[in-house]
Design a protein around this motif. Structure first.
Motif, PDB file in Angstrom:
ATOM      1  N   ALA A 166       2.208   6.567  -6.455  1.00 18.18           N
ATOM      2  CA  ALA A 166       0.851   7.704  -7.293  1.00 18.18           C
ATOM      3  C   ALA A 166       1.731   9.092  -7.282  1.00 18.18           C
ATOM      4  O   ALA A 166       1.058  10.019  -7.093  1.00 18.18           O
ATOM      5  N   LYS A 167       1.484   9.534  -5.626  1.00 10.75           N
ATOM      6  CA  LYS A 167       2.390  11.160  -5.481  1.00 10.75           C
ATOM      7  C   LYS A 167       3.615  10.928  -6.684  1.00 10.75           C
ATOM      8  O   LYS A 167       3.308  12.785  -6.327  1.00 10.75           O
ATOM      9  N   THR A 212       0.840  -1.349   0.108  1.00 15.03           N
ATOM     10  CA  THR A 212       0.071  -0.172  -0.347  1.00 15.03           C
ATOM     11  C   THR A 212       0.507   1.219  -0.327  1.00 15.03           C
ATOM     12  O   THR A 212       0.710   2.440  -0.659  1.00 15.03           O
ATOM     13  N   LEU A 213       1.791   1.276   0.329  1.00 15.22           N
ATOM     14  CA  LEU A 213       3.077   2.777   1.227  1.00 15.22           C
ATOM     15  C   LEU A 213       3.784   2.394  -0.423  1.00 15.22           C
ATOM     16  O   LEU A 213       3.163   3.529  -0.889  1.00 15.22           O
ATOM     17  N   LYS A 214       4.094   1.483  -1.021  1.00 15.62           N
ATOM     18  CA  LYS A 214       4.504   1.378  -2.149  1.00 15.62           C
ATOM     19  C   LYS A 214       3.313   2.245  -3.522  1.00 15.62           C
ATOM     20  O   LYS A 214       3.783   3.186  -3.956  1.00 15.62           O
ATOM     21  N   SER A 215       2.167   1.813  -3.656  1.00 18.65           N
ATOM     22  CA  SER A 215       1.664   2.905  -4.712  1.00 18.65           C
ATOM     23  C   SER A 215       1.428   3.936  -4.027  1.00 18.65           C
ATOM     24  O   SER A 215       1.316   4.592  -5.029  1.00 18.65           O
ATOM     25  N   SER A 217       5.044  14.820 -10.732  1.00 10.78           N
ATOM     26  CA  SER A 217       6.597  14.687 -11.987  1.00 10.78           C
ATOM     27  C   SER A 217       5.128  15.601 -13.448  1.00 10.78           C
ATOM     28  O   SER A 217       4.887  16.646 -13.808  1.00 10.78           O
ATOM     29  N   ARG A 218       3.908  15.283 -12.839  1.00 14.58           N
ATOM     30  CA  ARG A 218       3.027  16.029 -13.692  1.00 14.58           C
ATOM     31  C   ARG A 218       2.597  17.748 -12.914  1.00 14.58           C
ATOM     32  O   ARG A 218       2.281  18.704 -14.014  1.00 14.58           O
TER      33      ARG A 218
END
Length: 141
Positions: free
Chosen positions: A71-72, A64-67, A77-78
């Protein structure tokens, strides 16, 4: 005899109609029972969560932390400034300016062509008048 036959037929028709309505009601009841069973199954499934072992919980939390980190990073980057976007914006502005100047030039050329056509028409009329005058003078002489 005919009277009894008519009464029997009338009641048979009514009985058939009632049987059809009863079948519809029974079908609706069965459908409702199935829906209630599904709801009951879902509520029991929700009420009894799976108990994870310590290692499974650690693995789940790590995933969960990795996903969330992925996402962060994507969002970061966007949202950051990109020089490519500025270059593309400039290219778009240059293209629009060039397109406007071409449109303006084509409008001016069209106007000049119209004036040129008007001048050609006037010149043709004047030439025709001159020819008439000359031919009229030569006929008089």
């Amino acid at each position: 005899m005919d009277l009894i036959k008519e009464i029997n037929e009338k009641y048979q028709a009514l009985e058939a109609e009632i049987d059809k309505k009863l079948e519809k009601v029974q079908a609706e009841e069965q459908k409702l029972e199935r829906q209630q069973e599904r709801i009951a199954e879902k509520s029991t499934a929700v009420q009894s969560p799976k108990v994870l072992s310590y290692e499974e919980a650690l693995q789940r939390n790590a995933n969960t932390l990795k996903s969330l980190e992925i996402a962060k990073a994507r969002l970061r980057s966007r949202s950051t400034y990109s020089p490519v976007e500025k270059l593309l914006q400039r290219a778009l502005e240059n293209y629009k300016r060039e397109l406007e100047s071409l449109n303006k030039q084509s409008r001016e050329d069209f106007k000049q062509d119209e004036k040129g056509e008007d001048n050609l028409i006037m010149q043709s009329v004047l030439d025709a008048n001159c020819i008439r005058k000359k031919t009229g003078e030569s006929h008089r002489n």
